[in-house]
Design an enzyme around this catalytic site. Structure first.
Site, PDB file in Angstrom:
ATOM      1  N   CYS A 116       3.947  13.383   9.637  1.00 38.55           N
ATOM      2  CA  CYS A 116       2.646  13.222   9.194  1.00 38.55           C
ATOM      3  C   CYS A 116       1.593  13.774  10.566  1.00 38.55           C
ATOM      4  CB  CYS A 116       2.243  12.033   8.683  1.00 38.55           C
ATOM      5  SG  CYS A 116       0.898  11.934   7.449  1.00 38.55           S
TER       6      CYS A 116
ATOM      7  N   GLU B 180      10.483   7.744   5.176  1.00 37.41           N
ATOM      8  CA  GLU B 180      11.181   6.387   5.287  1.00 37.41           C
ATOM      9  C   GLU B 180      10.667   5.870   3.772  1.00 37.41           C
ATOM     10  OE1 GLU B 180       6.968   5.960   5.750  1.00 37.41           O
ATOM     11  OE2 GLU B 180       8.422   7.112   6.524  1.00 37.41           O
TER      12      GLU B 180
ATOM     13  N   HIS C 204       6.347  11.412   4.193  1.00 39.39           N
ATOM     14  CA  HIS C 204       6.840  10.042   5.032  1.00 39.39           C
ATOM     15  C   HIS C 204       8.555   9.962   4.448  1.00 39.39           C
ATOM     16  CE1 HIS C 204       3.334   8.350   6.492  1.00 39.39           C
ATOM     17  NE2 HIS C 204       2.694   9.650   5.709  1.00 39.39           N
TER      18      HIS C 204
END
Length: 362
Positions: A244, A331, A329
């Site tokens: 990001c 994760e 993202h």
């Protein structure tokens, strides 16, 4: 409960019922399209200084639990929702959404026509707004500036934090990291040291890491231009993953440009195409800026992912250094596991390479 209002830069005013903290709040008004995950969104440091509008019409139906916070505090300025649920139903719920907002000291407007708010943002772009009881007396919408470096300063840790592990040692540079990023590294067995975003290459070198990860965070990446030489030096010496804001900062460090999107990408269902395999992943995203197309030195960086909806750049890879970046993202798991190879490759690069014993001069 009292009536309060959201006033936008356009002059549009939206009425709602005030829950949470009875304070006036200003910030950039943005929206998120996720159908679940309001607790994670509320506690994401990347929303620092912003007023978040939830597109999904019912918020609070599964309450607030003890383990889904992405940070220790709420950093956003305010929240706009349609319907609030005061009777949550979930075995893990320990608190109502409204009580959570009040405890955090964040004003929230419920009963707002969020469809109209989002329509205005989509038409006019993300803009400043104010939550107030007296919209007719508003003379200023505040001084929120996305290019203010203090946004990152507000959310970054002040001193190093260390977590033991038996695997590779990863330094996580904190521009506003989410807990789920730390958890992903720890679950992979990594030893992790979280450091403030102001940490220099020399200071990181003294920690003897095997790899470095640049986290997400709030605001305009160009607000951190003074730190780009340090970021470039770090990435030249260690396998690096940028996520990001970290992705944008690495792009800037290697000569690319960034620009503000009309209303940003915020949600859990953004399709991203892997340009090598041709596969499309469903990804979570939260950003208002993007790496500018055509500004990349193709002799140095290669575009690896693109957004299917608007073709914006979603990932980069250095042509010879062990550097990879993603705008989304990896994760988080809306896919649910589409983007897991990102972390796998990062850890593989660490095991394969370790610290590079050379640096490049440009």
């Amino acid at each position: 409960m009292e009536t309060a209002y959201l006033r936008l830069e356009t002059g549009e005013t939206f009425a709602g019922t005030l829950i949470g903290k009875d304070v006036q709040a200003t910030g950039e008004v943005v929206f998120n399209t996720s159908m679940t995950g309001y607790q994670e969104i509320l506690t994401d440091p990347s929303y620092a200084g912003q007023i978040m509008t939830f597109c999904y019409p019912l918020i609070g139906n599964y309450g607030i639990n003890e383990w889904d916070d992405e940070s220790l505090a709420l950093h956003l300025s305010g929240v706009i929702i349609s319907d609030v649920c005061m009777t949550p139903s979930h075995y893990a719920s320990v608190q109502m959404f409204a009580d959570h907002m009040a405890k955090a000291g964040i004003p929230c407007l419920a009963g707002v026509d969020t469809r109209a708010v989002v329509k205005s943002i989509r038409e006019h772009g993300a803009m400043r707004g104010i939550i107030t009881k007296t919209p007719d007396n508003v003379t200023s919408l505040g001084s929120y500036q996305a290019n203010d470096p203090s946004l990152v300063e507000q959310v970054s840790i002040q001193s190093n934090q260390h977590y033991e592990g038996k695997g590779s040692h990863v330094v996580l540079m904190d521009f506003g990291y989410k807990k789920s990023m730390l958890n992903a590294l720890l679950e992979a067995g990594c030893e992790v040291t979280i450091v403030p975003y102001t940490t220099t290459f020399t200071e990181i070198k003294q920690l003897h890491p095997d790899g470095v990860m640049l986290s997400n965070g709030p605001g305009d990446p160009k607000a951190l231009v003074p730190w780009l030489p340090q970021i470039k030096q770090i990435t030249e010496h260690y396998p690096t993953l940028g996520v990001c804001l970290g992705h944008q900062l690495i792009a800037l460090a290697y000569g690319a440009e960034t620009e503000k999107l009309h209303f940003g990408h915020r949600g859990g269902n953004h399709p991203v195409k892997d340009l090598q395999s041709g596969k499309v992943w469903i990804t979570p995203q939260n950003h208002g800026y993007t790496v500018k197309d055509g500004s990349i030195d193709e002799d140095t960086l290669t575009v690896t992912y693109r957004n299917v909806n608007d073709r914006s750049i979603e990932g980069l890879k250095h042509n010879w250094l062990k550097i990879e970046t993603v705008q989304f993202h990896p994760e988080a798991h809306p896919g649910p596991t589409d983007a897991e190879p990102i972390f796998d490759r990062f850890l593989h690069n660490i095991r394969q390479t370790g610290e590079m014993n050379y640096a490049f001069t440009y």
